[in-house]
Design an enzyme around this catalytic site. Sequence first.
Site, short mmCIF file in Angstrom:
data_model
loop_
_atom_site.label_atom_id
_atom_site.label_comp_id
_atom_site.label_asym_id
_atom_site.label_seq_id
_atom_site.Cartn_x
_atom_site.Cartn_y
_atom_site.Cartn_z
N ARG A 175 -50.91 -2.65 -55.99
CA ARG A 175 -50.07 -2.17 -57.12
C ARG A 175 -49.01 -2.81 -57.66
NH1 ARG A 175 -54.40 -0.29 -56.53
NH2 ARG A 175 -55.06 2.02 -56.15
N SER A 225 -52.58 9.52 -59.10
CA SER A 225 -51.81 9.50 -57.83
C SER A 225 -50.27 9.26 -58.04
CB SER A 225 -52.32 8.76 -56.81
OG SER A 225 -53.43 8.56 -56.42
N GLU A 295 -45.68 5.94 -57.56
CA GLU A 295 -46.49 5.05 -58.21
C GLU A 295 -46.19 4.94 -59.49
OE1 GLU A 295 -51.37 4.81 -58.37
OE2 GLU A 295 -50.53 4.48 -56.63
#
Length: 305
Positions: A175, A225, A295
Site C-alpha cells: 500500500r 478495507s 488505509e
Amino acid sequence: MEGIKEQLQQILGTDAVLCNESMEKHTTFQTGGTADFFLMPQTAQQIQESIRLLRRENIPYLVVGNGSNLLVSDAGIRGAVIQLGSRMQQISITDDTMYIQCGALLSMAAAKAAEAGLDGLVFASGIPGTFGGAVVMNAGAYGGEMKDVLISVEVLTKDLEVKTIPTEDLQLSYRHSMVAEKEYIVLGGSIALQKGEADKIKASMTELAQQRREKQPLQYPSAGSTFKRPKGYFAGKLISDAGLKGKTIGGAQVSEKHAGFIINIGGATTNDILDLIAFCQKTVMEQFGVMLETEVKFVGEISRK
C-alpha cells in the site's frame, strides 16, 4: 473567485468547472462537505495549465481519482479538487501490453483484458479505484498487487514536467509508492499481461466477484478495507475478536459481515466514521497492543473539536 472560475473555464471548458460541489457525490463513502472548485480535466496540458493558475493565485488543490480511498471532511475542501476520472479513461492494447489512462477504473481495465484473452489483472477486477489511485497506493487484492503487472508509469512531476518512470524506481511496497511523497500526478501507465483463454479468465473474475459478495458488505457505501494489515495480524479479525462487529456511531458501523470494513448504513457523517475508526483503534490497542493504521486518507478542512 468569479474571475478564477472564468479563467478555469477557459482552460477546461464550462462544463468541467463546478463550484461548491458536494464531495458526497465523488467518494465511495458518500460523505463530506463541499469543494470550492471541482475540476475535471481531460488532458495532461489542461492539468498543467490549471495547476499553474491555481499556484499563481495561491489556491490549494487536491488531486483525486474515484474517491474510493478518501474520507472528506464534513467542513469540505477549501480550494480546488482536480478529479482525474471519466474524462481520462482511455485504454489501449498492443499484443500483451495494456496502456491505461489514470482515470480508468481498474474494473474496466480488467474487463477489457479479459475480453482480449489477456490474463494477469483478475485480482484487480473488484478494486473500486482508478488506475492512477491504484498506482499511488500499490493497490492489491486476492494475492495480486499493481507492482506485479506494472511496466512503467507516466507522471506529471511537481515541476509540471511529464516523465516516464520504470516500475523498479517507484519503490512499490504494501500500500505504498513514492508517487505521493514526490508529489507526482499519475497520468497513465503500461502493464504486462499474459495470453490466456477469455472464458477461463472471465470465470475466474466471476468466482472472485462471488467471493466478494459473500464476504464483503458491498451493498453499503464504504472505502473497502478501512485499515492496513498489521504485521502478523489481520485487522478484521482483531476488530472482530475485540467484540466490535456491529458497533455503530451515528450512521457509521463496523460491518457485521466483515469487521475490516466500516460502512455508511445511512446518513453517516465523516465525523461519525472518524469517531468509529478511533474507537476501533483504541479498543484493539487496549486489548491486543496493536495499533491499527488506516488505509483510508482524511482530506479537507479540519472540522473536529
